[in-house]
Design an enzyme around this catalytic site. Structure first.
Site, short mmCIF file in Angstrom:
data_model
loop_
_atom_site.label_atom_id
_atom_site.label_comp_id
_atom_site.label_asym_id
_atom_site.label_seq_id
_atom_site.Cartn_x
_atom_site.Cartn_y
_atom_site.Cartn_z
N LYS A 217 45.53 40.26 28.14
CA LYS A 217 46.03 41.57 27.73
C LYS A 217 47.41 41.43 27.10
O LYS A 217 47.67 41.92 26.01
CB LYS A 217 46.07 42.50 28.95
CG LYS A 217 46.63 43.86 28.67
CD LYS A 217 46.56 44.76 29.90
CE LYS A 217 47.38 46.01 29.65
NZ LYS A 217 47.38 46.94 30.79
N GLU A 223 49.61 30.76 32.46
CA GLU A 223 48.41 29.93 32.65
C GLU A 223 47.53 29.98 31.40
O GLU A 223 47.07 28.96 30.89
CB GLU A 223 47.58 30.44 33.83
CG GLU A 223 48.23 30.26 35.19
CD GLU A 223 49.03 31.48 35.62
OE1 GLU A 223 49.56 32.20 34.73
OE2 GLU A 223 49.13 31.72 36.83
N GLY A 277 44.45 45.34 33.65
CA GLY A 277 43.76 44.04 33.60
C GLY A 277 42.51 44.02 34.47
O GLY A 277 41.45 43.56 34.05
N ARG A 278 42.62 44.52 35.70
CA ARG A 278 41.47 44.43 36.62
C ARG A 278 40.38 45.44 36.31
O ARG A 278 39.35 45.46 36.97
CB ARG A 278 41.96 44.56 38.07
CG ARG A 278 42.81 45.78 38.35
CD ARG A 278 43.57 45.62 39.66
NE ARG A 278 44.53 46.69 39.89
CZ ARG A 278 45.78 46.70 39.45
NH1 ARG A 278 46.23 45.69 38.72
NH2 ARG A 278 46.59 47.69 39.71
N GLU A 363 44.94 44.00 44.37
CA GLU A 363 45.98 44.19 43.38
C GLU A 363 46.21 45.69 43.14
O GLU A 363 47.31 46.11 42.78
CB GLU A 363 45.62 43.49 42.06
CG GLU A 363 46.82 43.31 41.13
CD GLU A 363 46.55 42.39 39.96
OE1 GLU A 363 46.97 41.22 40.01
OE2 GLU A 363 45.92 42.83 38.98
N HIS A 394 26.00 31.23 57.80
CA HIS A 394 26.12 29.88 58.34
C HIS A 394 27.54 29.36 58.22
O HIS A 394 27.78 28.17 58.30
CB HIS A 394 25.12 28.96 57.62
CG HIS A 394 23.71 29.43 57.80
ND1 HIS A 394 22.94 29.08 58.88
CD2 HIS A 394 22.97 30.30 57.07
CE1 HIS A 394 21.76 29.68 58.79
NE2 HIS A 394 21.76 30.43 57.70
N LYS A 522 56.00 34.86 39.50
CA LYS A 522 55.90 34.39 38.11
C LYS A 522 57.29 33.99 37.60
O LYS A 522 57.46 32.94 36.98
CB LYS A 522 55.38 35.52 37.20
CG LYS A 522 53.90 35.78 37.28
CD LYS A 522 53.51 36.79 36.19
CE LYS A 522 52.14 37.36 36.40
NZ LYS A 522 51.80 38.45 35.47
O1 F6P Z 1 48.67 38.42 37.79
C1 F6P Z 1 48.74 39.73 37.41
C2 F6P Z 1 48.05 40.07 36.15
O2 F6P Z 1 48.91 40.82 35.38
C3 F6P Z 1 46.74 40.80 36.38
O3 F6P Z 1 46.91 42.13 36.63
C4 F6P Z 1 46.01 40.51 35.13
O4 F6P Z 1 44.66 40.78 35.28
C5 F6P Z 1 46.34 39.05 34.95
O5 F6P Z 1 47.67 38.93 35.38
C6 F6P Z 1 46.18 38.52 33.56
O6 F6P Z 1 47.01 39.17 32.65
P1 F6P Z 1 46.80 39.02 31.10
O7 F6P Z 1 45.46 39.57 30.78
O8 F6P Z 1 47.90 39.81 30.47
O9 F6P Z 1 46.89 37.56 30.75
#
Ligand code: F6P
Length: 559
Positions: A217, A223, A277-278, A363, A394, A522
């Site tokens: 987003k 990452e 995002g979620r 979240e 199990h 972060k």
């Molecule tokens: O770790 C938090 C967060 O902002 C989530 O809410 C989101 O889904 C994820 O990181 C990834 O964010 P982005 O889509 O901006 O890379």
């Protein structure tokens, strides 16, 4: 439009007090007497929408407690909240944004609107429909071979690089929808910045056949950007820089950053800030789903989500599936003190559903500050965990049956299987009913003793072992049943939980749509990265962190 001013905690206190008093009554936490008292309980403590059935009868919610839970919801003005949510009001008040993910699955002329930073509103349904057209053209083009790899041959694999909401939704849904009949294009998901994860894909995938989606987003997530650049180097290294244009697409709200990455505008699939995002699997972030399962399946998935939106928006709380699931959760968490929620989908296709719900629930509602700025008065979110059934039986179900803690369970089951071995499906289903029954009924010492005597055990063995074989029972579960798992029913299932989370957030008086809690870690990671260079000074940290960093370097033979 209903008043948006935050409610003081005192508005819901009488309802909370009533609920606490009901639970404190001698049988207030027991479930079995409720069935004895009311043979109709399975009907009165359940609700359905289309073929989806929600059973909350196996909870210790008495008829009086149910009434008090509705009073709590009404004292918290849940219905007003639903109206404001669907009207695109800035319910995400810390970021002054709408939470308008419902527009992503709405019809183009539905007229859902969302607030913009300047305070004006845009037609979110139209914006979403426009982007869907863009996605559809691309997906159909890839499938019919008019959009191809740099060498003119079709793509066989799609690698989605994203994390959190840009990974969990598409990963879970792609797996579920391609599990039985396979994928049109094989989907892969790279989320972890751990270089081992990338190395695996670099080894297994053929860059010449792979379409890479950089899903973020913000397009700034450490990452994803690290992995995105690694994939770019890998692909350009193998096929040349010119191939990047053919092999990369971006799923993002940040056009500036996608351009910097070198992705042309026609390969950027956008969405807006009003999509959290979620909640983004319904947006361009779902492109990998559509590529893997097909465009028609993706449309059906949206239709299922839309149907549950409509049910949620228009059904009184008493018959509203998300609201009932939310209230059962509130009873278990806030009144009984059960701090966890176990998700057991008896469906191998839903293997990633618990992971998806972890982000959705925790979240969204893992917060301690109310909208009014004061501290919450109650626990706000259970720790969510789960695995597919029967595997879970199990592993951790021992604790759920006999541990001292109360662990509520959501059982999820499709009545019909998508395979031709009915016996296997009967065994699967029998296990759902058996687990829920065992949690409810338990087994007394007298029953165990009688069983052991019948089996011819001697007195000494019975005295020693029988107490260990006792099940207390009276452990709550809810069950969600539907005809079959398909794109439509999966859409409904996800939105059932989305809106459950919304109702709970409204009752706790928190903002379910921001996520400030992920920020601090972060920032600290960004500060620590340069300190881990060989020879760099560690910077200022607590004693333990400084010492661990030094040890890490020493283990690597660095200083
Ligand atoms: O770790 C938090 C967060 O902002 C989530 O809410 C989101 O889904 C994820 O990181 C990834 O964010 P982005 O889509 O901006 O890379």
């Amino acid at each position: 439009m209903p008043d948006a001013a935050p409610l003081p905690a005192s508005a819901t206190q009488p309802a909370w007090d009533k609920l606490a008093a009901l639970a404190a009554a001698p049988e207030g936490r027991l479930i079995t007497p409720l069935f004895a008292a009311d043979p109709k309980r399975p009907e009165t403590f359940s609700a359905s929408f289309e073929d989806m059935f929600l059973d909350i009868s196996k909870t210790s919610i008495s008829p009086e407690a149910m009434k008090a839970l509705f009073e709590l919801a009404r004292a918290a003005r849940v219905e007003d909240f639903i109206a404001r949510l669907f009207a695109g009001e800035p319910v995400n008040m810390t970021e002054h944004r709408s939470a308008m993910h419902m527009a992503l699955r709405s019809l183009p002329d539905a007229g859902f609107r969302a607030i913009l930073p300047d305070g004006s509103y845009e037609d979110a349904s139209k914006v979403a429909a426009h982007e869907r057209d863009h996605m559809e053209k691309f997906v159909r083009g890839v499938h019919d071979g008019s959009i191809v790899a740099a060498d003119g041959r079709p793509f066989t694999d799609v690698l989605n690089i994203g994390i959190g909401g840009s990974d969990l939704g598409p990963r879970m849904v792609s797996l579920a929808l391609t599990f039985v009949h396979g994928a049109k294009i094989n989907p892969h998901f790279l989320s972890n910045v751990d270089g081992h994860a990338f190395a695996q894909f670099a080894r297994e995938l053929d860059p010449a056949r792979t379409l890479v989606l950089v899903a973020s987003k913000t397009f700034t997530t450490l990452e994803t950007m690290t992995n995105g650049h690694a994939a770019r180097d890998w692909l350009a290294g193998a096929l040349g820089e010119d191939a990047v244009h053919h092999h990369f697409a971006a799923l993002s709200t940040n056009l500036k950053e996608t351009a910097k990455f070198g992705i042309s505008e026609d390969r950027v699939f956008g969405f807006r800030d009003w999509v959290g995002g979620r909640y983004s699997v319904w947006s361009a972030i779902g492109l990998s789903v559509a590529l893997a399962a097909g465009w028609d399946a993706f449309e059906q998935f949206l239709a299922g989500g839309r149907a549950m939106d409509e049910h949620f928006r228009s059904t009184p709380l008493e018959r509203n599936l998300p609201a009932l699931l939310a209230l059962a959760g509130i009873w278990n968490l806030d009144i009984l003190g059960a701090g966890t929620l176990c998700i057991l989908a008896y469906d191998a296709r839903l293997a990633r559903f618990p992971a998806y719900l972890q982000q959705l629930e925790m979240e969204s509602n893992g917060k301690s500050t109310r909208l009014a700025g004061d501290r919450v008065t109650h626990q706000t979110c259970p720790v969510v965990f789960g695995e597919p059934g029967t595997d879970a039986q199990h592993s951790f179900m021992q604790l759920v049956h006999q541990g001292p803690a109360l662990v509520p369970v959501d059982f999820i089951l499709a009545a019909e299987a998508d395979h031709d071995r009915p016996e296997a499906h009967r065994i699967l289903a029998a296990n759902v009913f058996a687990q829920a029954e065992a949690l409810l009924e338990g087994k007394t010492l007298a029953q165990v003793t009688a069983e052991m005597e019948k089996a011819g055990e001697d007195r000494e063995t019975i005295a020693r072992v029988a107490p260990h074989r006792v099940f207390t029972g009276e452990r709550p579960s809810t069950t969600i049943l539907y005809k079959k798992l398909d794109p439509y029913s999966l859409g409904r299932l996800i939105v059932l939980y989305e809106h459950k989370v919304a109702v709970q957030g409204a009752i706790w008086g928190i903002n379910s749509y921001d996520q400030w809690g992920v920020e601090l870690g972060k920032k600290l990671a960004q500060a620590i990265i340069p300190s881990l260079e060989p020879g760099a000074s560690p910077g200022k940290h607590d004693g333990s962190t400084t010492s661990l960093m030094a040890r890490f370097k020493a283990l690597r033979g660095e200083r």
